[in-house]
Motif scaffolding. Structure first.
Motif, PDB file in Angstrom:
ATOM      1  N   ALA A 382       0.823  -1.203   0.000  1.00  0.00           N
ATOM      2  CA  ALA A 382       0.000   0.000   0.000  1.00  0.00           C
ATOM      3  C   ALA A 382       0.860   1.257   0.000  1.00  0.00           C
ATOM      4  N   ALA A 383       1.930   1.245   0.788  1.00  0.00           N
ATOM      5  CA  ALA A 383       2.808   2.410   0.865  1.00  0.00           C
ATOM      6  C   ALA A 383       3.486   2.683  -0.473  1.00  0.00           C
ATOM      7  N   ILE A 384       3.970   1.628  -1.112  1.00  0.00           N
ATOM      8  CA  ILE A 384       4.624   1.799  -2.413  1.00  0.00           C
ATOM      9  C   ILE A 384       3.637   2.361  -3.420  1.00  0.00           C
ATOM     10  N   ALA A 385       2.409   1.830  -3.417  1.00  0.00           N
ATOM     11  CA  ALA A 385       1.404   2.297  -4.368  1.00  0.00           C
ATOM     12  C   ALA A 385       0.988   3.735  -4.083  1.00  0.00           C
ATOM     13  N   ALA A 386       0.888   4.092  -2.787  1.00  0.00           N
ATOM     14  CA  ALA A 386       0.488   5.457  -2.442  1.00  0.00           C
ATOM     15  C   ALA A 386       1.485   6.470  -2.998  1.00  0.00           C
ATOM     16  N   PHE A 387       2.783   6.183  -2.846  1.00  0.00           N
ATOM     17  CA  PHE A 387       3.798   7.094  -3.364  1.00  0.00           C
ATOM     18  C   PHE A 387       3.884   7.024  -4.886  1.00  0.00           C
ATOM     19  N   ALA A 388       3.869   5.797  -5.440  1.00  0.00           N
ATOM     20  CA  ALA A 388       4.036   5.628  -6.883  1.00  0.00           C
ATOM     21  C   ALA A 388       2.882   6.255  -7.650  1.00  0.00           C
ATOM     22  N   ALA A 389       1.661   6.105  -7.145  1.00  0.00           N
ATOM     23  CA  ALA A 389       0.522   6.695  -7.844  1.00  0.00           C
ATOM     24  C   ALA A 389       0.602   8.219  -7.841  1.00  0.00           C
ATOM     25  N   GLY A 390       1.057   8.797  -6.717  1.00  0.00           N
ATOM     26  CA  GLY A 390       1.245  10.243  -6.692  1.00  0.00           C
ATOM     27  C   GLY A 390       2.313  10.693  -7.670  1.00  0.00           C
ATOM     28  N   ALA A 391       3.396   9.912  -7.772  1.00  0.00           N
ATOM     29  CA  ALA A 391       4.460  10.237  -8.713  1.00  0.00           C
ATOM     30  C   ALA A 391       3.980  10.126 -10.159  1.00  0.00           C
ATOM     31  N   VAL A 392       3.174   9.098 -10.452  1.00  0.00           N
ATOM     32  CA  VAL A 392       2.616   8.942 -11.798  1.00  0.00           C
ATOM     33  C   VAL A 392       1.732  10.129 -12.152  1.00  0.00           C
ATOM     34  N   ARG A 393       0.920  10.545 -11.203  1.00  0.00           N
ATOM     35  CA  ARG A 393       0.028  11.681 -11.453  1.00  0.00           C
ATOM     36  C   ARG A 393       0.811  12.967 -11.689  1.00  0.00           C
ATOM     37  N   ASP A 394       1.873  13.192 -10.890  1.00  0.00           N
ATOM     38  CA  ASP A 394       2.687  14.395 -11.077  1.00  0.00           C
ATOM     39  C   ASP A 394       3.405  14.375 -12.425  1.00  0.00           C
ATOM     40  N   ALA A 395       3.803  13.176 -12.872  1.00  0.00           N
ATOM     41  CA  ALA A 395       4.579  13.074 -14.106  1.00  0.00           C
ATOM     42  C   ALA A 395       3.714  13.107 -15.357  1.00  0.00           C
ATOM     43  N   THR A 396       2.509  12.510 -15.293  1.00  0.00           N
ATOM     44  CA  THR A 396       1.680  12.374 -16.498  1.00  0.00           C
ATOM     45  C   THR A 396       0.422  13.223 -16.479  1.00  0.00           C
ATOM     46  N   GLY A 397       0.053  13.724 -15.320  1.00  0.00           N
ATOM     47  CA  GLY A 397      -1.148  14.548 -15.235  1.00  0.00           C
ATOM     48  C   GLY A 397      -2.404  13.783 -14.905  1.00  0.00           C
ATOM     49  N   ASP A 398      -2.353  12.458 -14.848  1.00  0.00           N
ATOM     50  CA  ASP A 398      -3.515  11.667 -14.432  1.00  0.00           C
ATOM     51  C   ASP A 398      -3.047  10.350 -13.812  1.00  0.00           C
ATOM     52  N   TYR A 399      -4.031   9.554 -13.380  1.00  0.00           N
ATOM     53  CA  TYR A 399      -3.732   8.317 -12.657  1.00  0.00           C
ATOM     54  C   TYR A 399      -3.916   7.059 -13.504  1.00  0.00           C
ATOM     55  N   ALA A 400      -4.154   7.206 -14.799  1.00  0.00           N
ATOM     56  CA  ALA A 400      -4.482   6.049 -15.627  1.00  0.00           C
ATOM     57  C   ALA A 400      -3.399   4.967 -15.555  1.00  0.00           C
ATOM     58  N   GLY A 401      -2.133   5.363 -15.657  1.00  0.00           N
ATOM     59  CA  GLY A 401      -1.048   4.393 -15.602  1.00  0.00           C
ATOM     60  C   GLY A 401      -1.021   3.629 -14.293  1.00  0.00           C
ATOM     61  N   ALA A 402      -1.326   4.315 -13.192  1.00  0.00           N
ATOM     62  CA  ALA A 402      -1.352   3.653 -11.886  1.00  0.00           C
ATOM     63  C   ALA A 402      -2.478   2.626 -11.820  1.00  0.00           C
ATOM     64  N   PHE A 403      -3.644   2.965 -12.377  1.00  0.00           N
ATOM     65  CA  PHE A 403      -4.770   2.036 -12.361  1.00  0.00           C
ATOM     66  C   PHE A 403      -4.480   0.798 -13.211  1.00  0.00           C
ATOM     67  N   TYR A 404      -3.906   1.005 -14.392  1.00  0.00           N
ATOM     68  CA  TYR A 404      -3.589  -0.133 -15.263  1.00  0.00           C
ATOM     69  C   TYR A 404      -2.544  -1.051 -14.604  1.00  0.00           C
ATOM     70  N   GLY A 405      -1.520  -0.441 -13.996  1.00  0.00           N
ATOM     71  CA  GLY A 405      -0.488  -1.244 -13.348  1.00  0.00           C
ATOM     72  C   GLY A 405      -1.047  -2.066 -12.200  1.00  0.00           C
ATOM     73  N   ALA A 406      -1.917  -1.458 -11.381  1.00  0.00           N
ATOM     74  CA  ALA A 406      -2.508  -2.176 -10.256  1.00  0.00           C
ATOM     75  C   ALA A 406      -3.405  -3.307 -10.742  1.00  0.00           C
ATOM     76  N   GLY A 407      -4.126  -3.071 -11.837  1.00  0.00           N
ATOM     77  CA  GLY A 407      -4.982  -4.125 -12.384  1.00  0.00           C
ATOM     78  C   GLY A 407      -4.176  -5.333 -12.819  1.00  0.00           C
ATOM     79  N   ALA A 408      -3.044  -5.081 -13.479  1.00  0.00           N
ATOM     80  CA  ALA A 408      -2.185  -6.187 -13.906  1.00  0.00           C
ATOM     81  C   ALA A 408      -1.623  -6.946 -12.713  1.00  0.00           C
ATOM     82  N   LEU A 409      -1.241  -6.229 -11.653  1.00  0.00           N
ATOM     83  CA  LEU A 409      -0.726  -6.891 -10.453  1.00  0.00           C
ATOM     84  C   LEU A 409      -1.783  -7.788  -9.801  1.00  0.00           C
TER      85      LEU A 409
END
Length: 472
Positions: A382-409
């Motif tokens: 959970a901690a890794i995802a909390a930070f990584a999702a925030g980083a994805v959002r800051d880098a790309t402007g949305d959370y789509a990449g974080a959602f797709y990655g979590a779905g695959a996991l």
């Protein structure tokens, strides 16, 4: 000393008393339910307040997520130690101290003006406090007080811990919107202090303290494991078995896809798509309400169905829902949004009852402490995802990449579930479970402490004709 036999009248009154008086285990479960519900509420604050804190101090979402990540890591890592401390010093003492830590962290967070202070209050104090009341508390209470209906009660307590994180979100969001983000933190501190007297008065340690056996027990109460079975000795027992690694890996993905991603970032993600923060918080609260039903149902199923297959289904369905989430978010609440809320809510933490059941099957009386370590992996994920999702959002402007990655996991976690406790013949392995036909159960020793042989749980093979395998 002679014993006067009961007359028919005496026997009748005794029978009525037995039938009408609830077993004390249910009262203990009720207090534990309320405690876990409150503990969940304490942890619902950070995800809702990230936007107003960012607006006031100019801090990035990723930097604020650091405090949330510290909270999540400690929430998980403290769990096995808390379970061991409950065995040594008592549940009441550990939970009471934990509530005081939460009160200190909640009150202190209202006065922060630097990021390190946010980490110290939200991250450290609240993380340690809530971690001491995590699911290891539920596993300890269920293991001590219930010999029957364990899956159902575990589901109830897991639902409390999860729902508490979500159902209070609208209140927190409303207070933050009308009175500023500091008031919810002060309210949390006051609630934590208010729960302490109930814990001291009603959270009894063991059935023997009330002069009864565990609910559903048919004989003498088993002797509790030695206090020498510490968090680290239980870990040394667990790491020798592959079941632990698959359970821990799957539960890490569970934490990443729930607390870390959706619990922390759903409000922000919905707000990015034009949805008001209060509306998004209300939707997340509904996820919590449906989670209650889903987790209770999961507990009921765990008493009847092979826990491995339950986990397989839960992770598969969650993975599919996360892969579809980016197409569901919109400025308004569309029918597809409702479908996601209901579906994800039913599946939110339904994984807890079967995971606890598998820990108990494989590790016997050490199962509660071992589950603490499995739960620690949940929070690390959970901690890794909390930070990584925030980083994805800051880098790309949305959370789509974080959602797709979590779905695959989650799809990977489904595969792990099939590998838990399986041999070539499909027979679960672990302490107390025979390695094959006619093989003796082995109770390994760790630091001189024998982990008692586990009773096979729902779905585990039993000897032919064993009446204990019949539905109850």
């Amino acid at each position: 000393m002679s014993v006067r036999p009961l007359t028919a009248g005496h026997r009748s009154r005794h029978d009525v008393r037995v039938r009408t008086r609830p077993h004390p285990a249910w009262g203990v479960a009720a207090v534990t339910f309320a405690t876990l519900l409150a503990a969940g509420a304490f942890r619902s604050v950070p995800g809702t307040l990230m936007e107003p804190i960012s607006a006031e101090f100019g801090w990035s979402i990723a930097s604020i997520s650091t405090a949330v990540s510290v909270n999540l890591v400690l929430y998980g890592l403290i769990a096995p130690f808390a379970a061991a401390l409950m065995g040594r010093f008592g549940v009441q003492r550990v939970v009471s101290v934990a509530l005081l830590l939460v009160a200190a962290g909640g009150a202190g967070s209202a006065f922060v003006d630097a990021r390190w202070q946010l980490v110290a209050t939200w991250g450290v104090l609240v993380g340690v406090g809530t971690g001491s009341m995590a699911m290891s508390l539920a596993a300890t209470v269920v293991g001590r007080w219930f010999a029957a209906r364990r899956g159902l009660v575990t589901g109830l307590l897991a639902a409390a811990a999860s729902a508490g994180q979500l159902v209070f979100l609208p209140l927190v969001a409303h207070l933050a919107e009308t009175s500023g983000w500091r008031l919810p933190s002060l309210v949390i501190a006051a609630v934590a202090l208010a729960v302490v007297p109930f814990v001291l008065l009603f959270l009894h340690e063991r059935p023997a303290d009330r002069g009864v056996l565990a609910y559903g027990a048919g004989g003498d109460e088993p002797v509790p494991p030695s206090a020498r079975l510490t968090a680290f000795s239980a870990l040394r027992l667990a790491v020798r078995r592959r079941a632990f690694w698959f359970l821990a890996g799957g539960f890490a993905i569970c934490g990443a896809s729930t607390n870390g991603l959706i619990g922390t970032h759903f409000v922000s993600a919905a707000h990015d798509h034009g949805m008001p923060a209060t509306t998004a918080a209300s939707l997340l609260a509904l996820v919590g309400l449906f989670d209650v039903a889903g987790t209770i149902a999961s507990g009921w199923l765990t008493d009847r169905v092979d826990a491995r297959y339950l986990l397989l289904g839960y992770y598969l369905l969650r993975g599919v829902s996360l892969l579809l989430l980016p197409s569901v978010l919109s400025p308004g609440v569309e029918p597809a949004t409702w479908v996601f809320v209901v579906f994800y809510g039913l599946d939110w933490i339904a994984t807890v009852p079967p995971t606890i059941a598998l820990c108990r099957q494989h590790f016997g009386d050490a199962g509660a402490v071992v589950f603490g370590w499995v739960f620690a992996s949940h929070q690390v994920g959970a901690a890794i995802a909390a930070f990584a999702a925030g980083a994805v959002r800051d880098a790309t402007g949305d959370y789509a990449g974080a959602f797709y990655g979590a779905g695959a996991l989650c799809l990977a976690a489904a595969a792990f579930s099939l590998l838990v406790g399986r041999q070539a013949g499909g027979t679960p392995t672990g302490p107390g479970v025979p390695a094959g036909p006619g093989a003796p159960a082995v109770a390994p020793e760790v630091d001189g402490v024998s982990a008692p042989a586990a009773t096979p749980g729902p779905g585990s093979p039993r000897a032919a004709g064993d009446p204990a395998g019949a539905p109850r």
